[in-house]
Design an enzyme around this catalytic site. Structure first.
Site, PDB file in Angstrom:
ATOM      1  N   THR A 129       0.822  -1.217   0.000  1.00 12.58           N
ATOM      2  CA  THR A 129       0.000   0.000   0.000  1.00 12.58           C
ATOM      3  C   THR A 129       0.847   1.254   0.000  1.00 12.58           C
ATOM      4  O   THR A 129       1.960   1.279   0.551  1.00 12.58           O
ATOM      5  CB  THR A 129      -0.909   0.014   1.248  1.00 12.58           C
ATOM      6  OG1 THR A 129      -1.560   1.284   1.351  1.00 12.58           O
ATOM      7  CG2 THR A 129      -0.122  -0.206   2.524  1.00 12.58           C
ATOM      8  N   TYR A 153      -1.843   0.320  10.154  1.00 19.24           N
ATOM      9  CA  TYR A 153      -2.078  -0.365   8.885  1.00 19.24           C
ATOM     10  C   TYR A 153      -0.853  -0.245   7.982  1.00 19.24           C
ATOM     11  O   TYR A 153      -0.320  -1.244   7.488  1.00 19.24           O
ATOM     12  CB  TYR A 153      -3.313   0.205   8.186  1.00 19.24           C
ATOM     13  CG  TYR A 153      -3.441  -0.251   6.747  1.00 19.24           C
ATOM     14  CD1 TYR A 153      -3.656  -1.590   6.450  1.00 19.24           C
ATOM     15  CD2 TYR A 153      -3.341   0.664   5.691  1.00 19.24           C
ATOM     16  CE1 TYR A 153      -3.763  -2.013   5.124  1.00 19.24           C
ATOM     17  CE2 TYR A 153      -3.455   0.245   4.382  1.00 19.24           C
ATOM     18  CZ  TYR A 153      -3.656  -1.091   4.101  1.00 19.24           C
ATOM     19  OH  TYR A 153      -3.753  -1.506   2.791  1.00 19.24           O
TER      20      TYR A 153
END
Length: 343
Positions: A129, A153
């Site tokens: 990501t 995250y």
């Protein structure tokens, strides 16, 4: 000619994973899926694709899957590849429950790697990501930019990238880490799409609002240093992203021992208001906009420098039009309403 090796897709019943399954299947790759269905949907996996309900931390189950799918083998002779999508992806939830993210994203990736190495599975495509960059100093952001995640995250994915690199250095193993920007849209043929209730993706939320499933859309931040004051993001069609995974797999097989890390985006961005205007045009309606203060940690703009993937792979976007992305998301949302109402 590259031999089409068996591929196990973890999280293959989820949003991006299910599109990767379709891309592999459409291209003739032998594919199987493991998913614990915590956030995935069994209907998202075609009936003729072998499906295993379970956790990627279950080493005995993984050993059985590898054997049944003809994956693994001796040193230097391993067969098969893993496309690893399983994990948790909601940034605010990662702040509230960091240990869940370090378990599901980091610890489970470690378990999966251990099972792969034990079996002799030599390749992995990893779902990473742009959140690993944190708030970049400049945008478009390139792969060699500093990685300073600002939430668990992003950190959980960065830690997984480090494990992949260390594993590749120590074993007969190669990987490709693909750093996604903002994934949106749905399969153009309407076979799968974003199905999670309460999803936070802007285009998903906006399409739900256009269909009357929400009473409007919150716009977080209207005073950024951007053309209209709202945040700018790089939206990539999920089917283009799935195609990038197939090309990345081919690249790993073509040059054993080489690992890759690449951004997945179009290299240009749209603001929140531009996205909402596009939804209005596609639906011929007007979404209620609710202006809200900025959220902590949101950069003004985040777009990909995608020069590396364009150079390294024959990947070229096929759906890089905002209204096309919206139209496909809308088509899926309508189908999803039918699926839910039918039981």
């Amino acid at each position: 000619m590259i031999s089409k090796t068996p591929v196990l897709v973890t999280g293959g019943a989820g949003y991006i994973g299910s599109h990767a399954v379709l891309a592999l299947k459409d291209a003739g790759w032998p594919v199987a899926v493991i998913d614990n269905l915590a956030t995935g949907f069994r209907f998202a996996v075609p009936d003729d694709v072998p499906f295993y309900e379970g956790d990627i931390g279950d080493s005995a189950l993984l050993a059985r899957i590898f054997a049944e799918q003809g994956m693994g083998g001796g040193q230097g002779e391993g067969r098969g590849a893993i496309m690893h999508f399983a994990g948790s992806v909601v940034v605010p939830e990662s702040v509230a429950d960091p240990l869940k993210y370090y378990r599901n994203n980091t610890a489970r990736t470690r378990d999966l790697l251990e099972s792969a190495i034990a079996a002799g599975v030599p390749h992995m495509i990893f779902s990473s990501t742009a959140a690993t960059y944190g708030i970049p100093e400049e945008t478009p952001v390139a792969e060699d930019a500093p990685q300073r995640p600002i939430n668990p995250y992003g950190m959980s994915k960065l830690m997984s990238e480090a494990m992949l690199a260390d594993t590749a250095a120590a074993h007969d193993f190669s990987f490709c880490a693909l750093r996604y920007f903002n994934v949106a849209g749905a399969d153009p043929q309407g076979r799968t799409g974003q199905s999670t209730a309460g999803a936070t993706h802007l285009i998903k939320v906006a399409v739900e609002a256009a269909l009357g499933q929400r009473d409007g859309v919150d716009v977080f931040g209207t005073d950024y240093d951007t053309p209209d004051g709202t945040g700018v993001r790089d939206y990539i069609h999920v089917s283009d992203l799935a195609a990038a995974h197939v090309h990345a797999l081919e690249a790993l097989l073509a040059q054993p021992g080489r690992s890759l890390t690449m951004n997945c985006g179009y290299g240009r961005g749209f603001s929140v208001l531009e996205v909402l205007d596009a939804v209005d045009r596609v639906t011929n309606s007007r979404i209620e906009r609710r202006m809200q203060p900025r959220r902590a940690g949101d950069p003004p703009a985040l777009t990909a420098d995608n020069a590396r993937i364009l150079e390294a792979l024959p990947w070229r976007p096929q759906h890089d039009d905002l209204e096309t992305i919206v139209a496909h998301a809308l088509q899926w949302e309508r189908k999803l309403s039918d699926i839910r109402s039918s039981g």
